[in-house]
Design a protein around this motif. Structure first.
Motif, PDB file in Angstrom:
ATOM      1  N   LEU A  38       0.835  -1.195   0.000  1.00  0.00           N
ATOM      2  CA  LEU A  38       0.000   0.000   0.000  1.00  0.00           C
ATOM      3  C   LEU A  38       0.869   1.244   0.000  1.00  0.00           C
ATOM      4  N   ASN A  39       0.270   2.336  -0.455  1.00  0.00           N
ATOM      5  CA  ASN A  39       0.883   3.675  -0.392  1.00  0.00           C
ATOM      6  C   ASN A  39       2.231   3.750  -1.095  1.00  0.00           C
ATOM      7  N   MET A  40       2.317   3.152  -2.266  1.00  0.00           N
ATOM      8  CA  MET A  40       3.537   3.220  -3.061  1.00  0.00           C
ATOM      9  C   MET A  40       3.398   4.360  -4.069  1.00  0.00           C
ATOM     10  N   SER A  41       4.534   4.867  -4.555  1.00  0.00           N
ATOM     11  CA  SER A  41       4.512   6.037  -5.437  1.00  0.00           C
ATOM     12  C   SER A  41       4.209   5.700  -6.896  1.00  0.00           C
ATOM     13  N   SER A  42       4.221   4.415  -7.268  1.00  0.00           N
ATOM     14  CA  SER A  42       3.883   4.026  -8.636  1.00  0.00           C
ATOM     15  C   SER A  42       3.255   2.635  -8.635  1.00  0.00           C
ATOM     16  N   ARG A  43       2.566   2.325  -9.721  1.00  0.00           N
ATOM     17  CA  ARG A  43       1.968   1.003  -9.860  1.00  0.00           C
ATOM     18  C   ARG A  43       3.050  -0.065  -9.903  1.00  0.00           C
ATOM     19  N   ALA A  44       4.140   0.198 -10.636  1.00  0.00           N
ATOM     20  CA  ALA A  44       5.224  -0.779 -10.758  1.00  0.00           C
ATOM     21  C   ALA A  44       5.827  -1.100  -9.391  1.00  0.00           C
ATOM     22  N   LEU A  45       6.058  -0.073  -8.565  1.00  0.00           N
ATOM     23  CA  LEU A  45       6.606  -0.312  -7.225  1.00  0.00           C
ATOM     24  C   LEU A  45       5.626  -1.096  -6.352  1.00  0.00           C
ATOM     25  N   ALA A  46       4.347  -0.779  -6.451  1.00  0.00           N
ATOM     26  CA  ALA A  46       3.335  -1.490  -5.665  1.00  0.00           C
ATOM     27  C   ALA A  46       3.286  -2.960  -6.057  1.00  0.00           C
ATOM     28  N   GLU A  47       3.306  -3.233  -7.359  1.00  0.00           N
ATOM     29  CA  GLU A  47       3.255  -4.623  -7.820  1.00  0.00           C
ATOM     30  C   GLU A  47       4.514  -5.388  -7.412  1.00  0.00           C
ATOM     31  N   LYS A  48       5.659  -4.755  -7.528  1.00  0.00           N
ATOM     32  CA  LYS A  48       6.916  -5.399  -7.146  1.00  0.00           C
ATOM     33  C   LYS A  48       6.920  -5.748  -5.657  1.00  0.00           C
TER      34      LYS A  48
END
Length: 176
Positions: free
Chosen positions: A88-98
């Protein structure tokens, strides 16, 4: 004292209504704060008089756009084990998925995990239920306090039984 408090609250609510603020009115600055559908904050200056060409002051709202960065969340699951993880609360979709895959795989012990759902400026919840002998997963991406009920409704609408929340609602909402 109670009557005075009621009168003051009544006047404050009348002031908000009279200014036409559809959001949070801040009387100290004369602004109205509204959050649009993309998560941006919009400030209307409703209380500052501006002069017009005819020489008298009138209240004309001015719009100030403030870019508020979006936040992202993701949910990953191992389809064979059913073990999941999220971010949660990640700065991008790619970071959240990773990050969701990393937490799901638990250092390689639960690999491979795949992304089941992602969210931008919203909330996500996951429910599971049985159809026959098969366990099915249902996720919902909604506004706060709505994701869990929606995930359960999707599960029940699909004809599944023993529907229950397996991943409680988690939200990735912009910070103002």
């Amino acid at each position: 004292m109670k009557k005075l408090l009621v009168v003051l609250l009544g006047l404050a609510s009348l002031n908000v209504y009279a200014n036409g603020c559809g959001g949070e009115y801040q009387p100290a600055t004369g602004t109205c704060r509204i959050i649009d559908s993309s998560g941006r904050q919009i400030l209307y200056n409703v209380g500052r008089p501006q002069s017009s060409n005819s020489g008298y002051a009138q209240n004309q709202p001015s719009v100030v756009n403030i870019d508020v960065p979006s936040t992202y969340g993701a949910w990953a699951v191992n389809p064979k084990t059913g073990i999941s993880g999220g971010a949660l609360n990640m700065s991008s979709r790619a970071l959240a998925e990773k990050e969701a895959i990393r937490t799901c795989e638990q250092g390689g012990q639960n690999a491979p995990c795949i992304i089941g759902a992602w969210v931008r400026n919203g909330c996500i919840a996951v429910a599971q239920g049985k159809t026959g002998k098969k366990l099915r997963t249902f996720y919902a991406i909604e506004d706060p306090d709505m994701a869990e009920p929606m995930a359960l409704r999707k599960c029940q609408a699909a004809g599944a039984v023993q529907c229950k929340i397996t991943t409680p609602e988690g939200c990735s909402l912009p910070k103002f």
